[in-house]
Design a protein around this motif. Structure first.
Motif, PDB file in Angstrom:
ATOM      1  N   GLY A 297       0.765  -1.081   0.235  1.00 41.22           N
ATOM      2  CA  GLY A 297       0.252  -0.014  -0.034  1.00 41.22           C
ATOM      3  C   GLY A 297       1.023   1.324  -0.031  1.00 41.22           C
ATOM      4  O   GLY A 297       1.510   1.635   0.951  1.00 41.22           O
ATOM      5  N   LEU A 298       0.587   2.083  -0.950  1.00 32.35           N
ATOM      6  CA  LEU A 298       1.409   3.265  -1.178  1.00 32.35           C
ATOM      7  C   LEU A 298       0.786   4.530  -0.738  1.00 32.35           C
ATOM      8  O   LEU A 298      -0.422   4.495  -1.245  1.00 32.35           O
ATOM      9  N   PRO A 299       0.979   5.124   0.265  1.00 34.14           N
ATOM     10  CA  PRO A 299       0.269   6.418   0.542  1.00 34.14           C
ATOM     11  C   PRO A 299       0.272   7.267  -0.672  1.00 34.14           C
ATOM     12  O   PRO A 299       1.013   7.282  -1.353  1.00 34.14           O
ATOM     13  N   TYR A 300      -0.863   8.460  -0.494  1.00 35.53           N
ATOM     14  CA  TYR A 300      -0.451   9.472  -1.535  1.00 35.53           C
ATOM     15  C   TYR A 300       0.994  10.088  -1.137  1.00 35.53           C
ATOM     16  O   TYR A 300       1.208  10.569   0.054  1.00 35.53           O
ATOM     17  N   LEU A 301       1.825  10.096  -2.228  1.00 29.72           N
ATOM     18  CA  LEU A 301       3.144  10.467  -2.248  1.00 29.72           C
ATOM     19  C   LEU A 301       3.267  12.086  -2.736  1.00 29.72           C
ATOM     20  O   LEU A 301       3.508  12.313  -3.871  1.00 29.72           O
ATOM     21  N   ASP A 302       3.098  13.171  -1.678  1.00 27.45           N
ATOM     22  CA  ASP A 302       3.199  14.547  -2.198  1.00 27.45           C
ATOM     23  C   ASP A 302       4.591  14.767  -2.292  1.00 27.45           C
ATOM     24  O   ASP A 302       5.499  14.573  -1.229  1.00 27.45           O
TER      25      ASP A 302
END
Length: 389
Positions: free
Chosen positions: A127-132
């Protein structure tokens, strides 16, 4: 091995002032029923679980109840999106029951959730969180390596390098099926009006080959269900949002994705989501809207454009009397050569374009490249502050 891919619930969102929480709850009831009837081994929610950083209490309660029900039936993996506050969504992750996994931090994104079905087959879900980019690029750079570029492509590539390294180590002795959940705007995807802008430096796209190397990429962010062409051996799909959140989505067939990873190939099937009301546009003179043009849309959520030369008296009240679920009522007379047509500014408008229009209106000419860079930087700063709230 069966997985259900969904995303962009946006719990707590409204549609032109209409509270959608009951309709969102109906979708989640439907989701639980699908998990039960299809004997789903894992549910993957690819970001934007909530609609804003500080969700209403009712939305938090709905999520809590839904996760408790799903955890009785299957394993659930949720990632944070650009609408969520990763910190708030991830609060208490370590205390979650065994079958609910929250992935909201860069640390540990290369540690998968391991799912085993009744026949002993394994599935790894990363699971990749949103990457800002402005927030995470310093966290993703490897020791001694050059700084990462300020782009979605750079941070996503760095995250996927970690995922592939872990997957290679785990699958050296045997074939292991793998899934990545990512919240991003992948090149080839088609946007609608209701996704929040995620541009950094004027760029919001990630090339699809960056996400290669796994069997299936469960994408979130874009609200229309669609397949994205990826590298050989990797299936990529947006599940889309379960409800329409703007009139630009009125022709979407809302759904969840049932993914079968049992054989050598990846097979997908769209499971239609319940439709609370159709969305439609009705355009014409007031007489036409109140007559034949509106006849088929009495029970729909509608956006009405009235085209009489002069604004009719009591326009809104007369339209609502005929079309009780009208959400937008506008008067737009026919265009003439005597003046420009003004563009309505709504929450779906591009903020940078709105600012450019204002500059052109005040200064008499559009902003030059330097001024445009200032406007874009100011908007990105404001957007980042809102996400971190």
């Amino acid at each position: 091995m069966r997985m259900l891919h969904t995303s962009d619930w946006h719990l707590g969102r409204t549609l032109h002032g209409v509270d959608l929480l009951d309709h969102q709850a109906a979708y989640l009831d439907h989701l639980v029923d699908v998990v039960r009837s299809e004997q789903v081994d894992a549910v993957v929610v690819a970001g934007d679980v909530y609609d804003r950083a500080i969700p209403p209490v009712e939305a938090v309660t709905l999520l809590s109840d839904t996760l408790a029900r799903l955890a009785e039936l299957t394993t659930v993996v949720l990632t944070s999106g650009n609408h969520d506050s990763a910190t708030r969504l991830g609060f208490g992750a370590a205390l979650m029951r065994e079958r609910v996994a929250l992935r909201t931090r860069v640390a540990g994104l290369d540690r998968p959730v391991e799912v085993t079905d009744a026949e002993g087959r394994e599935l790894l879900v990363y699971g990749l969180p949103y990457l800002d980019p402005d927030t995470v690029r310093t966290q993703l750079v490897e020791p001694g390596a050059p700084a990462l570029a300020r782009s979605h492509e750079a941070v996503t590539a760095a995250a996927m390098a970690r995922v592939r390294a872990d997957l290679t180590e785990r699958s050296s002795a045997r074939r292991v099926r793998s899934v990545v959940a990512a919240h991003a705007f992948v090149i080839g995807g088609v946007a609608s009006e209701s996704e929040r802008d995620i541009r950094v430096g004027g760029v919001d796209h990630v090339p699809s080959d960056v996400l290669g190397g796994v069997d299936y990429v469960a994408l979130g962010h874009l609200h229309g269900p669609q397949v994205v062409t990826g590298p050989a051996g990797t299936t990529m799909r947006y599940s889309g949002s379960p409800l329409a959140y703007s009139f630009s989505e009125q022709r979407h067939a809302k759904s969840s994705v049932l993914v079968d990873l049992s054989g050598d190939d990846v097979r997908t099937e769209l499971v239609p989501a319940p439709v609370p009301r159709r969305l439609a546009d009705v355009t014409g003179t007031l007489e036409e809207v109140l007559g034949a043009a509106g006849e088929a849309h009495v029970d729909d959520w509608v956006r009405v454009v009235v085209t009489d030369e002069r604004r009719p008296q009591d326009l809104y009240a007369r339209v609502r009397a005929r079309l009780p679920h009208a959400l937008v009522v506008q008067h737009r007379p026919p265009e003439t050569a005597t003046g420009p047509t003004l563009r309505a500014v709504t929450s779906a408008a591009d903020p940078v374009e709105v600012a450019c229009d204002f500059v052109a209106h005040v200064a008499g000419s559009p902003p030059d490249d330097d001024e445009l860079a200032v406007l874009r930087a100011a908007y990105e700063h404001a957007a980042a502050a809102e996400r971190s709230a």
